[in-house]
Design a protein around this motif. Structure first.
Motif, PDB file in Angstrom:
ATOM      1  N   UNK A   1       0.824  -1.216   0.000  1.00  0.00           N
ATOM      2  CA  UNK A   1       0.000   0.000   0.000  1.00  0.00           C
ATOM      3  C   UNK A   1       0.855   1.261   0.000  1.00  0.00           C
ATOM      4  N   UNK A   2       1.900   1.284   0.853  1.00  0.00           N
ATOM      5  CA  UNK A   2       2.749   2.481   0.894  1.00  0.00           C
ATOM      6  C   UNK A   2       3.529   2.656  -0.406  1.00  0.00           C
ATOM      7  N   UNK A   3       3.814   1.546  -1.077  1.00  0.00           N
ATOM      8  CA  UNK A   3       4.532   1.617  -2.352  1.00  0.00           C
ATOM      9  C   UNK A   3       3.657   2.218  -3.448  1.00  0.00           C
ATOM     10  N   UNK A   4       2.425   1.747  -3.538  1.00  0.00           N
ATOM     11  CA  UNK A   4       1.549   2.225  -4.608  1.00  0.00           C
ATOM     12  C   UNK A   4       1.226   3.707  -4.404  1.00  0.00           C
ATOM     13  N   UNK A   5       1.122   4.145  -3.147  1.00  0.00           N
ATOM     14  CA  UNK A   5       0.880   5.579  -2.896  1.00  0.00           C
ATOM     15  C   UNK A   5       2.066   6.417  -3.363  1.00  0.00           C
ATOM     16  N   UNK A   6       3.263   5.917  -3.118  1.00  0.00           N
ATOM     17  CA  UNK A   6       4.453   6.650  -3.557  1.00  0.00           C
ATOM     18  C   UNK A   6       4.562   6.652  -5.079  1.00  0.00           C
ATOM     19  N   UNK A   7       4.171   5.572  -5.718  1.00  0.00           N
ATOM     20  CA  UNK A   7       4.273   5.469  -7.179  1.00  0.00           C
ATOM     21  C   UNK A   7       3.313   6.424  -7.875  1.00  0.00           C
ATOM     22  N   UNK A   8       2.059   6.489  -7.413  1.00  0.00           N
ATOM     23  CA  UNK A   8       1.094   7.389  -8.066  1.00  0.00           C
ATOM     24  C   UNK A   8       1.423   8.844  -7.761  1.00  0.00           C
ATOM     25  N   UNK A   9       2.047   9.108  -6.603  1.00  0.00           N
ATOM     26  CA  UNK A   9       2.427  10.480  -6.272  1.00  0.00           C
ATOM     27  C   UNK A   9       3.536  10.989  -7.184  1.00  0.00           C
ATOM     28  N   UNK A  10       4.298  10.054  -7.766  1.00  0.00           N
ATOM     29  CA  UNK A  10       5.401  10.448  -8.646  1.00  0.00           C
ATOM     30  C   UNK A  10       4.952  10.740 -10.067  1.00  0.00           C
ATOM     31  N   UNK A  11       3.683  10.502 -10.374  1.00  0.00           N
ATOM     32  CA  UNK A  11       3.181  10.719 -11.726  1.00  0.00           C
ATOM     33  C   UNK A  11       2.739  12.164 -11.927  1.00  0.00           C
ATOM     34  N   UNK A  12       2.891  12.698 -13.143  1.00  0.00           N
ATOM     35  CA  UNK A  12       2.431  14.067 -13.429  1.00  0.00           C
ATOM     36  C   UNK A  12       0.904  14.108 -13.539  1.00  0.00           C
ATOM     37  N   UNK A  13       0.365  15.301 -13.694  1.00  0.00           N
ATOM     38  CA  UNK A  13      -1.085  15.441 -13.776  1.00  0.00           C
ATOM     39  C   UNK A  13      -1.540  15.848 -15.174  1.00  0.00           C
ATOM     40  N   UNK A  14      -0.726  15.525 -16.190  1.00  0.00           N
ATOM     41  CA  UNK A  14      -1.204  15.699 -17.555  1.00  0.00           C
ATOM     42  C   UNK A  14      -2.074  14.488 -17.906  1.00  0.00           C
ATOM     43  N   UNK A  15      -2.542  14.422 -19.145  1.00  0.00           N
ATOM     44  CA  UNK A  15      -3.474  13.363 -19.529  1.00  0.00           C
ATOM     45  C   UNK A  15      -2.831  11.984 -19.384  1.00  0.00           C
ATOM     46  N   UNK A  16      -1.562  11.882 -19.786  1.00  0.00           N
ATOM     47  CA  UNK A  16      -0.878  10.593 -19.677  1.00  0.00           C
ATOM     48  C   UNK A  16      -0.726  10.187 -18.214  1.00  0.00           C
ATOM     49  N   UNK A  17      -0.445  11.165 -17.373  1.00  0.00           N
ATOM     50  CA  UNK A  17      -0.319  10.869 -15.949  1.00  0.00           C
ATOM     51  C   UNK A  17      -1.636  10.419 -15.341  1.00  0.00           C
ATOM     52  N   UNK A  18      -2.744  11.041 -15.769  1.00  0.00           N
ATOM     53  CA  UNK A  18      -4.056  10.631 -15.275  1.00  0.00           C
ATOM     54  C   UNK A  18      -4.351   9.180 -15.682  1.00  0.00           C
ATOM     55  N   UNK A  19      -3.997   8.850 -16.920  1.00  0.00           N
ATOM     56  CA  UNK A  19      -4.214   7.475 -17.393  1.00  0.00           C
ATOM     57  C   UNK A  19      -3.392   6.478 -16.588  1.00  0.00           C
ATOM     58  N   UNK A  20      -2.103   6.759 -16.427  1.00  0.00           N
ATOM     59  CA  UNK A  20      -1.224   5.822 -15.731  1.00  0.00           C
ATOM     60  C   UNK A  20      -1.590   5.701 -14.258  1.00  0.00           C
ATOM     61  N   UNK A  21      -2.063   6.808 -13.656  1.00  0.00           N
ATOM     62  CA  UNK A  21      -2.514   6.748 -12.261  1.00  0.00           C
ATOM     63  C   UNK A  21      -3.734   5.828 -12.144  1.00  0.00           C
ATOM     64  N   UNK A  22      -4.660   5.936 -13.084  1.00  0.00           N
ATOM     65  CA  UNK A  22      -5.838   5.066 -13.072  1.00  0.00           C
ATOM     66  C   UNK A  22      -5.449   3.601 -13.294  1.00  0.00           C
ATOM     67  N   UNK A  23      -4.482   3.363 -14.163  1.00  0.00           N
ATOM     68  CA  UNK A  23      -4.020   1.994 -14.423  1.00  0.00           C
ATOM     69  C   UNK A  23      -3.448   1.369 -13.161  1.00  0.00           C
ATOM     70  N   UNK A  24      -2.553   2.091 -12.478  1.00  0.00           N
ATOM     71  CA  UNK A  24      -1.906   1.540 -11.292  1.00  0.00           C
ATOM     72  C   UNK A  24      -2.906   1.291 -10.166  1.00  0.00           C
TER      73      UNK A  24
END
Length: 365
Positions: free
Chosen positions: A163-186
């Motif tokens: 759980x702590x890993x996935x929170x850190x991983x999504x926090x490292x993503x940008x908030x452009x469209x690609x980042x929104x997609x990858x955040x939803x995927x993870x």
């Protein structure tokens, strides 16, 4: 003439061909043709095409590709040794397995699990060509038992993304469209305990596309995924999270809204600048690359060099992470992951239940 050869000569495959040897050398899905005593017609020809499609759908594309490579490697090995791959010869297959295990020549020795998978691939290919490979034949079974005894190693498991890993991983993503997609995927892959193929095969609705493997339904309390998985159709309930930053349903809604997706594949590619969604479905390899990239960005396992860090994680790390982190009854995790047995679920649990039951003290020591 051997029994297998006689059988394949009399049971003519379905599909047009004048060269019987060439037909036997191809899987049934490709070699389907009409029996020689039936006159062709437009209707029957269309049925042949339909039958070929169904035959190819008997296994996933990745499995079929692996089996095709297994057969090509074995056929090439046989011809280099002055033999033919058809009909099946337990003696030659035994020698082939010994060659794989010993790593003779420039080829490295293969692991026991890879050798067993190669053998499964050969059995499947022989079955598609009208032959039966007897894996219990002494030339195969005895040699395989010896390979296991000498070379077997404990299974190598990928690290779980907790759980702590996935929170850190999504926090490292940008908030452009690609980042929104990858955040939803993870987040969706983690909360759903999904395989890579299950994530990218999702459509917005049932029957949106021919290559879809499931669809989503977003509700007030969460999202319901209907998946055509390895073990058949199953439903996966993904509840809303405790905060919008880590809620998989919220992340999914944001991606769909800003990508303007209301039909077809859920997860698609984006333009080079990451601002526009394309129409093409993502490949499952994107999930593996995304996980490895985010592992580095989030700084997981900083005690290891980068090359070793990325090797620790794969697409299965999401499923293992959910199984290891969810503090609920094991039966719920088993159903959620779609496992046929509790034993399979326990293989995914990297840290749960260890020493929870102390038999040493229970035995009076």
């Amino acid at each position: 003439m051997s029994e297998n050869t006689e059988k394949s000569s009399s049971d003519v495959p379905i599909g047009p061909s004048s060269n019987e040897d060439n037909e036997r050398d191809r899987p049934d899905g490709e070699a389907l043709r009409l029996p020689s005593f039936v006159a062709g017609s437009g209707t029957l020809d269309r049925l042949v095409d339909t039958a070929r499609d169904y035959a190819r759908a008997a296994a996933s594309d990745n499995t079929l590709k692996a089996y095709a490579k297994d057969w090509a490697h074995f056929a090439r090995w046989c011809r280099m040794k002055g033999a033919e791959p058809l009909p099946p010869s337990p003696q030659m297959i035994g020698l082939y397995l010994a060659d794989l295990a010993s790593g003779a020549g420039s080829s490295p020795a293969l692991s026991v699990s890879t050798i067993e998978r190669r053998l499964s691939g050969l059995a499947w290919n022989y079955a598609q060509r009208g032959f039966t490979l007897d894996r219990k034949d002494r030339h195969i079974a005895t040699l395989l038992a010896g390979i296991k005894r000498r070379h077997a190693r404990p299974p190598v498991q990928k690290a779980a993304i907790l759980a702590e890993d996935i929170r850190a991983m999504v926090a490292a993503l940008p908030f452009d469209l690609r980042g929104l997609r990858d955040r939803a995927i993870l987040l969706l892959g983690y909360a759903g305990g999904l395989r890579r193929s299950e994530i990218v095969s999702l459509d917005m609705h049932k029957d949106d596309t021919d290559d879809g493997g499931g669809w989503i339904e977003i509700m007030e309390k969460g999202a319901l995924l209907t998946l055509n998985a390895k073990t058949g159709w199953r439903e996966v309930e993904i509840g809303r999270g405790s905060s919008n930053q880590t809620c998989p349903v919220h992340a999914l809604e944001h991606w769909l809204h800003f990508a303007k997706i209301d039909c077809g594949p859920v997860f698609v590619g984006t333009s080079r600048d990451g601002k526009r969604a394309r129409n093409t479905r993502l490949n499952d390899k994107h999930i593996a690359r995304l996980i490895k990239t985010c592992v580095l960005k989030a700084g997981l396992r900083p005690d290891l060099p980068d090359a070793e860090r990325v090797k620790l994680y794969s697409g299965h790390s999401l499923r293992a992470g959910l199984a290891s982190s969810a503090e609920v009854d094991e039966r719920h995790v088993q159903k959620h992951l779609g496992h046929a047995s509790a034993e399979m679920t326990r293989r995914y649990q990297r840290r749960r239940d260890r020493f929870r039951v102390n038999l040493t003290k229970a035995a009076g020591l």
